[in-house]
Write a protein that holds these residues in place. Sequence first.
Motif, short mmCIF file in Angstrom:
data_model
loop_
_atom_site.label_atom_id
_atom_site.label_comp_id
_atom_site.label_asym_id
_atom_site.label_seq_id
_atom_site.Cartn_x
_atom_site.Cartn_y
_atom_site.Cartn_z
N ASP A 207 0.84 -1.19 0.00
CA ASP A 207 0.00 0.00 0.00
C ASP A 207 0.88 1.24 0.00
O ASP A 207 1.78 1.39 0.84
CB ASP A 207 -0.90 -0.02 1.24
N ALA A 208 0.65 2.15 -0.94
CA ALA A 208 1.53 3.32 -1.12
C ALA A 208 1.59 4.20 0.13
O ALA A 208 2.66 4.63 0.56
CB ALA A 208 1.07 4.13 -2.32
N LYS A 209 0.43 4.45 0.73
CA LYS A 209 0.41 5.27 1.94
C LYS A 209 1.12 4.57 3.08
O LYS A 209 1.88 5.19 3.84
CB LYS A 209 -1.05 5.58 2.32
N GLY A 210 0.90 3.26 3.19
CA GLY A 210 1.55 2.50 4.24
C GLY A 210 3.07 2.51 4.10
O GLY A 210 3.80 2.66 5.09
N MET A 214 5.81 3.96 6.82
CA MET A 214 6.89 3.14 7.37
C MET A 214 8.25 3.77 7.08
O MET A 214 9.14 3.76 7.95
CB MET A 214 6.82 1.73 6.78
N ASP A 215 8.43 4.31 5.89
CA ASP A 215 9.69 4.93 5.53
C ASP A 215 9.97 6.16 6.41
O ASP A 215 11.09 6.35 6.90
CB ASP A 215 9.68 5.32 4.06
N LYS A 216 8.94 6.97 6.62
CA LYS A 216 9.09 8.18 7.43
C LYS A 216 9.46 7.85 8.87
O LYS A 216 10.40 8.41 9.44
CB LYS A 216 7.78 8.98 7.39
N ILE A 217 8.74 6.90 9.46
CA ILE A 217 9.00 6.54 10.85
C ILE A 217 10.36 5.84 10.98
O ILE A 217 11.12 6.10 11.91
CB ILE A 217 7.86 5.64 11.39
N GLY A 218 10.66 4.96 10.03
CA GLY A 218 11.94 4.25 10.08
C GLY A 218 13.13 5.18 10.01
O GLY A 218 14.10 5.03 10.75
N CYS A 219 13.04 6.17 9.12
CA CYS A 219 14.14 7.13 8.99
C CYS A 219 14.29 7.97 10.26
O CYS A 219 15.41 8.27 10.68
CB CYS A 219 13.91 8.04 7.78
#
Length: 443
Positions: A207-210, A214-219
């Motif tokens: 899912d594109a939003k998901g 995840m990328d934002k929080i992981g970074c």
Amino acid sequence: MTTIDSPSWDNLKWRRRLETFGKNDAAVLSSGPGGEVDAICVPGELTDKGRASTFQLGQRLRHLYVDQLGYMPKIISDTNMIYLRATPMPRALESLQQTFLGMYPPSARTASFAPPTIITRTRQEETLYPNEECRRFLQLTKAYGQRAADRWNGTEEMKYLSSLLSKWMPDGRVAVDSHPRLTGILDTVNSTLAHGPQTRLPPKFYDAKGLEIMDKIGCEEWFSGYQENQEYRKVGIGPLVGDIVGRMLGAMESNGGSKNLGADNEGFQERDKVRFALSGCHDTTLAGLLSSYGAFDNKWPPYTSHIVIELFREAELNPVKTTNSSEKLNSFESKSLLSPFFQKYNPPSTAPEPLTNKPLASMTPVERQKLSGHYVRMRYNDQPVVIPGCKPPGKHLDGDETFCTLEAFKSVSDKFTPWNWAEACIKSEKSPFPKETERAGYE
């Protein structure tokens, strides 16, 4: 091994197959989607696609530095001029091997070419990735990981991820600190995206939003410490930066006449001949390095990402007179007024004091003057990046902020270079968070 035919030991040529549990715990061979039993990877190893992409990276490096710039020779007889190093992780070593192979295939090596030397370190002393063997760094990563969990676990973004993925989680929980962790899920998803439909997870994982969440929080969890905290930068990526800058200064001195690289380099005299350094490292290395210089785009590095750090010197030519800075820069490049710095070696008349491991603040005016006329450019995935501390006038090449003066680059680097990493790594009761944000990339 020893044999009757060979009186000395040698390496046994062999191939690996993986065994796993089958029905009723019977031992069976692991296989791929097409029934393949050879060349099956375990988690963390480089796949064939990874080998292909890093080989192609080496080909691009050859095209640039050999074919276009003529900076490196077309054919080599040894690797004395190339510094090769990798972390203990097999995928990093294989990435390095494939990149080197792409840059210098067998046809570009002489018949007498000896096996190249690849430098490695023990895990306790490894600096090519943020090393949690450093106890203070481990403290800091745990603190920033917990901060990310506290900040994001109860949010609408995490609820959205849970609505997508919780049915596949062992305990039904999706969180920064779930098992697997959110970054572990992201890593698995990215791996399958790189390898086609036969490896894919259920559609909701893509899912594109998901993925964006995840990328934002992981970074933020993994790399915000570098952006906010001088100590985090110092113990996490600082030792590697010290190696890079030290090698630059050592090469600069060699080119200027000094062969002396200092007591720390005794027994490694060939280092002053190095024209090109290639290191097999990790996504966390690249993002940590970019974040520490204030140049990270806050997106997790894709596979086969790379950073190139180039050292240039003003050639001894008269500047081309033009009417504006844009024209001046174009003429500067087209006339090769800025060239790869390693040029003809001039025998020394005297051996000046080495600068390789010397802070800028400790240099004399005469020593600082040696840095003049040299520039550093950092490129991430073939795109030049701008270091904030290099933006002010006089800190970069006129007309192009991506060319940082060597003095400004070293000044920024010195801010988070530990001159005694072992001491900096000692556990501390000090708060892991500074009272105020300590911005990255500034002097």
